[in-house]
Write a protein that holds these residues in place. Structure first.
Motif, PDB file in Angstrom:
ATOM      1  N   THR A   9     -11.505  -4.781  -9.127  1.00  0.00           N
ATOM      2  CA  THR A   9     -10.239  -3.751  -9.198  1.00  0.00           C
ATOM      3  C   THR A   9      -9.774  -3.113  -8.101  1.00  0.00           C
ATOM      4  O   THR A   9      -8.785  -2.897  -7.825  1.00  0.00           O
ATOM      5  N   THR A  10     -10.796  -2.892  -7.210  1.00  0.00           N
ATOM      6  CA  THR A  10     -10.678  -2.106  -6.057  1.00  0.00           C
ATOM      7  C   THR A  10      -9.743  -3.189  -5.054  1.00  0.00           C
ATOM      8  O   THR A  10      -8.934  -2.691  -4.349  1.00  0.00           O
ATOM      9  N   VAL A  11     -10.439  -4.506  -5.000  1.00  0.00           N
ATOM     10  CA  VAL A  11      -9.590  -5.318  -4.259  1.00  0.00           C
ATOM     11  C   VAL A  11      -8.127  -5.374  -4.635  1.00  0.00           C
ATOM     12  O   VAL A  11      -7.089  -5.402  -3.887  1.00  0.00           O
ATOM     13  N   ALA A  12      -7.627  -5.547  -5.954  1.00  0.00           N
ATOM     14  CA  ALA A  12      -6.316  -5.438  -6.360  1.00  0.00           C
ATOM     15  C   ALA A  12      -5.668  -4.299  -5.996  1.00  0.00           C
ATOM     16  O   ALA A  12      -4.393  -4.563  -5.761  1.00  0.00           O
ATOM     17  N   LEU A  13      -6.169  -2.884  -5.996  1.00  0.00           N
ATOM     18  CA  LEU A  13      -5.547  -1.841  -5.742  1.00  0.00           C
ATOM     19  C   LEU A  13      -5.119  -1.928  -4.156  1.00  0.00           C
ATOM     20  O   LEU A  13      -4.098  -1.244  -3.734  1.00  0.00           O
ATOM     21  N   ALA A  14      -6.257  -2.493  -3.408  1.00  0.00           N
ATOM     22  CA  ALA A  14      -5.816  -2.510  -1.990  1.00  0.00           C
ATOM     23  C   ALA A  14      -4.887  -3.369  -1.607  1.00  0.00           C
ATOM     24  O   ALA A  14      -4.037  -3.302  -0.729  1.00  0.00           O
ATOM     25  N   LEU A  15      -4.706  -4.483  -2.401  1.00  0.00           N
ATOM     26  CA  LEU A  15      -3.607  -5.515  -2.471  1.00  0.00           C
ATOM     27  C   LEU A  15      -2.423  -4.846  -2.632  1.00  0.00           C
ATOM     28  O   LEU A  15      -1.266  -5.232  -2.057  1.00  0.00           O
ATOM     29  N   SER A  16      -2.360  -3.984  -3.690  1.00  0.00           N
ATOM     30  CA  SER A  16      -1.038  -3.461  -4.157  1.00  0.00           C
ATOM     31  C   SER A  16      -0.551  -2.370  -2.906  1.00  0.00           C
ATOM     32  O   SER A  16       0.560  -2.069  -2.776  1.00  0.00           O
ATOM     33  N   LEU A  17      -1.507  -1.777  -2.461  1.00  0.00           N
ATOM     34  CA  LEU A  17      -1.060  -0.780  -1.154  1.00  0.00           C
ATOM     35  C   LEU A  17      -0.898  -1.628   0.007  1.00  0.00           C
ATOM     36  O   LEU A  17       0.082  -1.157   0.912  1.00  0.00           O
ATOM     37  N   PHE A  18      -1.272  -2.862   0.238  1.00  0.00           N
ATOM     38  CA  PHE A  18      -0.966  -3.639   1.305  1.00  0.00           C
ATOM     39  C   PHE A  18       0.452  -4.055   1.024  1.00  0.00           C
ATOM     40  O   PHE A  18       1.139  -4.179   2.282  1.00  0.00           O
ATOM     41  N   MET A  19       0.942  -4.326   0.079  1.00  0.00           N
ATOM     42  CA  MET A  19       2.177  -4.686  -0.311  1.00  0.00           C
ATOM     43  C   MET A  19       3.241  -3.417   0.274  1.00  0.00           C
ATOM     44  O   MET A  19       4.373  -3.820   0.743  1.00  0.00           O
ATOM     45  N   ALA A  20       2.975  -2.118  -0.144  1.00  0.00           N
ATOM     46  CA  ALA A  20       3.689  -1.028   0.486  1.00  0.00           C
ATOM     47  C   ALA A  20       3.631  -0.903   1.685  1.00  0.00           C
ATOM     48  O   ALA A  20       4.693  -0.500   2.243  1.00  0.00           O
ATOM     49  N   ALA A  21       2.397  -1.288   2.431  1.00  0.00           N
ATOM     50  CA  ALA A  21       2.432  -0.942   3.845  1.00  0.00           C
ATOM     51  C   ALA A  21       3.201  -2.131   4.513  1.00  0.00           C
ATOM     52  O   ALA A  21       3.965  -1.806   5.557  1.00  0.00           O
ATOM     53  N   LEU A  22       3.077  -3.504   4.085  1.00  0.00           N
ATOM     54  CA  LEU A  22       3.729  -4.387   4.791  1.00  0.00           C
ATOM     55  C   LEU A  22       5.370  -4.340   4.556  1.00  0.00           C
ATOM     56  O   LEU A  22       6.092  -4.724   5.430  1.00  0.00           O
ATOM     57  N   GLU A  23       5.650  -3.726   3.635  1.00  0.00           N
ATOM     58  CA  GLU A  23       7.247  -3.525   3.439  1.00  0.00           C
ATOM     59  C   GLU A  23       7.711  -2.863   4.552  1.00  0.00           C
ATOM     60  O   GLU A  23       8.835  -3.083   4.893  1.00  0.00           O
ATOM     61  N   ALA A 138      -8.181   0.642   6.692  1.00  0.00           N
ATOM     62  CA  ALA A 138      -8.171  -0.559   7.182  1.00  0.00           C
ATOM     63  C   ALA A 138      -6.721  -1.534   6.734  1.00  0.00           C
ATOM     64  O   ALA A 138      -6.159  -1.861   7.451  1.00  0.00           O
ATOM     65  N   VAL A 139      -6.593  -1.159   5.306  1.00  0.00           N
ATOM     66  CA  VAL A 139      -5.505  -1.999   4.850  1.00  0.00           C
ATOM     67  C   VAL A 139      -3.971  -1.526   5.480  1.00  0.00           C
ATOM     68  O   VAL A 139      -3.534  -2.485   6.027  1.00  0.00           O
ATOM     69  N   TRP A 140      -3.812  -0.127   5.621  1.00  0.00           N
ATOM     70  CA  TRP A 140      -2.651   0.013   6.268  1.00  0.00           C
ATOM     71  C   TRP A 140      -2.723  -0.267   7.871  1.00  0.00           C
ATOM     72  O   TRP A 140      -1.737  -0.622   8.393  1.00  0.00           O
ATOM     73  N   GLY A 141      -3.814  -0.302   8.616  1.00  0.00           N
ATOM     74  CA  GLY A 141      -3.946  -0.653   9.823  1.00  0.00           C
ATOM     75  C   GLY A 141      -3.769  -2.197  10.158  1.00  0.00           C
ATOM     76  O   GLY A 141      -3.044  -2.632  11.078  1.00  0.00           O
ATOM     77  N   VAL A 142      -4.098  -2.961   9.216  1.00  0.00           N
ATOM     78  CA  VAL A 142      -4.073  -4.388   9.387  1.00  0.00           C
ATOM     79  C   VAL A 142      -2.399  -4.758   8.896  1.00  0.00           C
ATOM     80  O   VAL A 142      -1.801  -5.587   9.781  1.00  0.00           O
ATOM     81  N   ALA A 143      -2.134  -4.035   7.690  1.00  0.00           N
ATOM     82  CA  ALA A 143      -0.525  -4.212   8.010  1.00  0.00           C
ATOM     83  C   ALA A 143       0.257  -3.801   8.874  1.00  0.00           C
ATOM     84  O   ALA A 143       1.430  -4.494   9.157  1.00  0.00           O
ATOM     85  N   GLY A 144      -0.079  -2.715   9.610  1.00  0.00           N
ATOM     86  CA  GLY A 144       0.646  -2.149  10.952  1.00  0.00           C
ATOM     87  C   GLY A 144       0.680  -3.384  11.941  1.00  0.00           C
ATOM     88  O   GLY A 144       1.635  -3.501  12.649  1.00  0.00           O
ATOM     89  N   LEU A 145      -0.477  -4.009  11.951  1.00  0.00           N
ATOM     90  CA  LEU A 145      -0.655  -4.979  13.033  1.00  0.00           C
ATOM     91  C   LEU A 145       0.029  -6.460  12.918  1.00  0.00           C
ATOM     92  O   LEU A 145       0.943  -6.858  13.647  1.00  0.00           O
ATOM     93  N   VAL A 146       0.017  -6.881  11.469  1.00  0.00           N
ATOM     94  CA  VAL A 146       0.492  -8.065  11.185  1.00  0.00           C
ATOM     95  C   VAL A 146       2.016  -8.128  10.836  1.00  0.00           C
ATOM     96  O   VAL A 146       2.721  -9.017  10.902  1.00  0.00           O
ATOM     97  N   GLY A 147       2.471  -6.697  10.332  1.00  0.00           N
ATOM     98  CA  GLY A 147       3.916  -6.637   9.735  1.00  0.00           C
ATOM     99  C   GLY A 147       4.815  -7.101  10.816  1.00  0.00           C
ATOM    100  O   GLY A 147       5.709  -7.861  10.541  1.00  0.00           O
TER     101      GLY A 147
END
Length: 490
Positions: A9-23, A138-147
């Protein structure tokens, strides 16, 4: 009742925030190219503000619905709506369609982030949340790098349409994980939604947005916004379950955090929206280069937030707030000075990094100070209200800057709008623009965007001044010094 699988469930929530950050980073990188193909540079800001406005206004409503009907159905509804808006945005064939579908996408995003953070609060104790926060930073950091890199490569080798499709598989996986592994026992509460307050808030903010970017034609919306927002405050004072309880602003820490948050968010969203446009349209950079200019800011934010949580134990709130907001002033001042034709891009990246680090320190300390200022029974409302003011500040800031840019383009009647659109095309369309028009157009864009960069600096200065008035808040020993919400650039 089946037991929740906490890790998945935590993985799923991290993925959901990754979508928002990547956007944030992908769309900012690709938008100049989108304007070049679809036209409508005069509506450039609306692609961002429509998404931000619809997601922001619905945050308190989704929060109430999650309390009434449970977290699971609300976040699944939000993910589904977000994916529908993403697919529709990718299929858009005009700027009007794209703005409409971005609004739909934002209506879904309004459920994802607040409900995901609420679910983390349900799943983990206060002590555990401090550890989980690192992963979410880290999710936001990775999204900031790869986005930015991803957005640039998509525009170069595929099509801008795919910037909206890339979130679809991530969203489908998130949806499936939550359905399969998150289970809750809902305790229905006898509450009612404050429909009158929500409606007045929505109408008031929309009118305010029209007014600030009206370019002299929609100034009637400003007094209308004032009337609607005053009515909203009066309704909230009497409502049994208000969308935003007015009583929480009696706490100086909450009132000042709301003002500072709105101002620094106007600066932050303004930078992510208009720096890529300037680099691509005026400096002639590629989409990848344009997006790479905001990467240091988006990466610096969560990294600084991680350290801020630890420093709070030693320094308290005020040094991090004043020092962090001071760094944002330095970063935005350098940005306004460096965004010129012959400016070294590396120096601009350093300025953006200082801006992001300052935001990470200040925003974390401000949010945790807000949570410390109230008891448990008001902590959720206070946190949601703080997030609300931050995003509303971003919406209005981007809208105001969009009005400034359009007013500069319309100030010279010899500049055809088609030329401005062509300037941003995949090949920058220079061959189709007469040289004299190109010089005039570049000068108008440079003038408008330069004003915007000084507005960004002005917003940062305003936030710093507000921070100087922040009261001395005593941090209780049991208060968590890091939260997943604080590390996310909202």
């Amino acid at each position: 009742m089946r037991k929740t699988h906490r890790p998945l469930t935590t993985v799923a929530l991290a993925l959901s925030l990754f979508m928002a950050a990547l956007e944030v980073t992908v769309v900012s990188t690709a938008m100049p190219t989108v304007v070049g193909e679809l036209g409508g540079i005069q509506s450039y800001a609306w692609v961002f503000t429509a998404y931000m406005l619809s997601s922001t206004i619905t945050v308190p409503i989704y929060g109430k619905l999650a309390d009434l009907y449970g977290r699971k159905p609300i976040i699944l509804f939000g993910i589904g709506l977000f994916l529908a808006g993403s697919i529709a945005s990718g299929l858009a064939s005009s700027m009007g369609m794209l703005i409409a579908f971005r609004t739909l996408q934002g209506l879904g995003a309004g459920a994802i982030q607040p409900v995901a953070l609420t679910m983390i609060g349900d799943l983990y104790t206060m002590e555990e949340r401090a550890r989980v926060q690192g992963a979410f930073s880290a999710v936001w950091g990775v999204a900031g790098l790869v986005g930015p890199v991803t957005g640039g490569l998509i525009v170069k080798y595929l099509s801008w349409h795919w910037i909206f499709f890339i979130n679809v598989p991530v969203g489908m996986l998130t949806f499936a994980l939550i359905v399969a592994f998150f289970h809750e026992q809902v305790q229905h509460k006898p509450q009612q939604l404050d429909y009158a307050g929500a409606g007045l808030l929505c109408a008031g903010v929309v009118a305010l947005l029209f007014g600030v970017q009206g370019v002299g034609t929609n100034l009637w919306a400003l007094p209308a916004a004032l009337v609607l927002l005053v009515a909203f405050v009066q309704v909230e004072r009497r409502a049994p379950a208000p969308v935003i309880p007015m009583t929480i602003f009696k706490h100086p820490a909450i009132a000042i955090s709301s003002v500072a948050g709105a101002l620094f968010s106007a600066a932050m969203f303004g930078a992510t929206t208009y720096v890529p446009l300037y680099v691509q349209a005026v400096l002639g950079g590629s989409p990848t280069t344009a997006g790479g200019m905001i990467t240091p800011m988006i990466v610096g934010w969560p990294l600084a937030a991680l350290f801020a949580g630890k420093l709070l134990l030693r320094t308290g709130f005020r040094p991090l707030i004043v020092g962090g907001l001071g760094l944002t002033v330095v970063g935005t001042t350098l940005m306004a000075l460096l965004l010129k034709q012959d400016a070294p891009l590396f120096a601009l990246q350093v300025a953006m990094a200082l801006f992001g680090v300052g935001l990470g320190f200040a925003s974390t300390a401000l949010l945790i100070a807000v949570q410390t200022s109230v008891g448990w029974e008001l902590r959720g409302v206070a946190t949601a209200s703080n997030m609300f003011f931050r995003t509303i500040g971003g919406v209005l800031g981007v809208g105001l800057m969009g009005g400034v840019m359009v007013s500069r383009l319309l100030a010279d009647p010899t500049i055809p709008v088609e030329a401005a659109n062509a300037l941003l095309g995949p090949e920058r369309g220079h061959a189709s623009i007469p040289e004299a028009t190109l010089r005039t157009l570049s000068g108008a864009l440079t003038s408008g965007l330069s004003i915007n960069f000084w507005l960004i600096c002005l917003f940062a200065v305003g936030a710093f001044i507000a921070g100087l008035f922040f009261p001395r808040v005593q941090r209780n020993a049991g208060t968590p010094v890091a939260t997943e919400a604080a590390a996310a650039p909202h």
